[in-house]
Design a protein around this motif. Structure first.
Motif: not given
Ligand code: LRH
Ligand code: MN
Length: 424
Positions: A149-150, A154-155, A199-200, A208-211
């Motif tokens: 969760k932490q 952060h992400n 979740e992120i 947006w994109k996630i790499f």
């Protein structure tokens, strides 16, 4: 330190005659030369905010002095690189190493140096002061939901930081894994990581994109939970259309065929882009093209062929970033050399006679295929790269200007010998 444009013009004037001779000689033999020069002018590589100081290893760190002591000074240094080569027009930030004190101020300062913000990088591979839960045994994979969760929070916080700067992508590199057989249940670690990434992913803004960056080993030395392109692709293909696999050239086991990995990820529409560097053994983070320039050319050959096959925009459809660490070279000189190596490999790939290559492949003429590839690789395209630089206001010889202006000496005068840049 702001670079006076006149100094670049003076240097170009003194190098112009030699340049024109070699440019005319090479350009004369290339039919779509103007299109190539335009592609080079448009091509921008992001500079990592964590690679502007002297790196080091567990055995030692030998600082060169005049390092940027804060994000503002890092932006100045990247601005200087961009003024010299007009190909370093973006910054990739690492959080919390480089948290913007005031996003609008930082964005304005970057704008003054004609710089944009590329992917922002999260960091759940180090424990920060006052952090509640440790990442010693991982972050998104962790057996303890509170730790996961932490790390997720952060992400999500990093995405917010990036939004404020105009970034459009989040890079997640996880050190997560194990050091000994029996330490980890691989499936459980994978499942925890996947659910955490979901979740992120759900927190990503629409555009947006996630790499998802993979790495074979280090800091874990038995298993890594995102250990190779296949594992990253498993995540990104299940997460959804905004998830892509990021290729860091130093993150492969010895002799991996990276150009083949690149061609398949592109075929699947799942290639995020790159962390360019070079290596002889492990994740050495050396100057791009300093150890294996032929591999870099072969990678760009697959990139150009694959991007053209999909009608992709070379400059904007993939993320072009450097990820380096400087143990013995001046960080700025090292980055200038890396950008040059990337532009050379890209240019060599642009002059490959793809029609003849396809014909050779269709009749299994392996000799002709090699001749066609190596004719491009053995063509000295440096005058083309220099021409594009000069036409966009850069220096024909960036490194020569950097040295003749004694930039490092001036930075040491301004900042002193002891400033330490955050990062690797
Ligand atoms: C991991 C890595 C990753 C970054 C770090 C600075 O080796 O390549 O991209 O977060 O270096
Ligand atoms: Mn990397």
């Amino acid at each position: 330190m702001l670079l006076n444009k006149r100094l670049i013009d003076d240097s170009n004037n003194s190098n112009l005659a030699t340049h024109k001779r070699s440019y005319d000689y090479i350009a004369g033999g290339i039919n779509n030369i103007e299109a190539i020069i335009q592609k080079l002018a448009d091509f921008q590589v992001a500079i990592p905010s964590w690679a502007l100081g002297t790196g080091g290893t567990r055995f030692g760190r030998f600082s060169g002095g005049g390092e940027p002591g804060n994000l503002e000074q890092k932006i100045e240094d990247i601005g200087l690189l961009h003024a010299l080569n007009q190909s370093s027009g973006a910054i990739s930030l690492h959080i919390p190493w480089d948290i913007p004190s005031n996003a609008d101020e930082i964005k304005k300062l970057a704008g003054m140096h004609d710089l944009k913000f590329d992917a922002v990088n999260s960091n759940t591979f180090q424990d920060q002061a006052g952090q509640q839960h440790s990442y010693k045994f991982g972050s998104l994979q962790h057996i303890d939901k509170a730790v996961r969760k932490q790390a997720i929070e952060h992400n999500i916080e990093v995405i917010k930081q990036g939004e404020a700067l105009g970034s459009k992508s989040l890079t997640v590199w996880l050190a997560d894994g194990s050091c000994f057989p029996g330490q980890l249940n691989f499936r459980k670690a994978w499942q925890n990581t996947y659910e955490s990434l979901q979740e992120i992913y759900a927190a990503l803004p629409a555009d947006w994109k996630i790499f998802v960056e993979y790495k074979a080993y280090e800091p874990n030395f038995y298993s890594t939970t995102v250990g190779d392109w296949g594992q990253s692709y498993l995540y990104t293909s299940k997460l959804g259309p905004k998830a892509y696999t990021l290729v860091d050239l130093g993150h492969h086991l010895p002799n991996a065929n990276i150009e083949q990995i690149v061609s398949l990820l592109m075929m699947e529409g799942k290639l995020a882009g790159f962390h360019f560097n070079d290596s002889k053994y492990g994740d050495d983070d050396l100057t791009v093209g300093s150890i294996n320039p032929y591999q870099l050319f072969l990678i760009f050959n697959e990139l150009v062929e694959g991007m053209d096959a999909k009608g992709m925009n070379h400059a904007s459809d993939l993320a072009w970033m450097i990820d380096a660490s400087h143990n013995v070279k001046d960080p700025l000189e090292d980055l200038l050399q890396s950008i040059e190596a990337i532009m050379i490999a890209y240019t060599q790939a642009l002059i490959v006679d793809t029609k003849a290559l396809k014909e050779a492949q269709e009749i299994n003429d392996t000799v002709a295929a090699q001749e066609i590839l190596q004719t491009a690789y053995r063509t000295d395209v440096r005058p083309l790269v220099a021409e594009a630089r000069m036409r966009t206001g850069g220096a024909l010889k960036p490194l020569q200007v950097f040295r003749s202006l004694q930039v490092r000496e001036q930075l040491i005068k301004e900042r002193g010998q002891a400033t330490v840049a955050t990062g690797l």
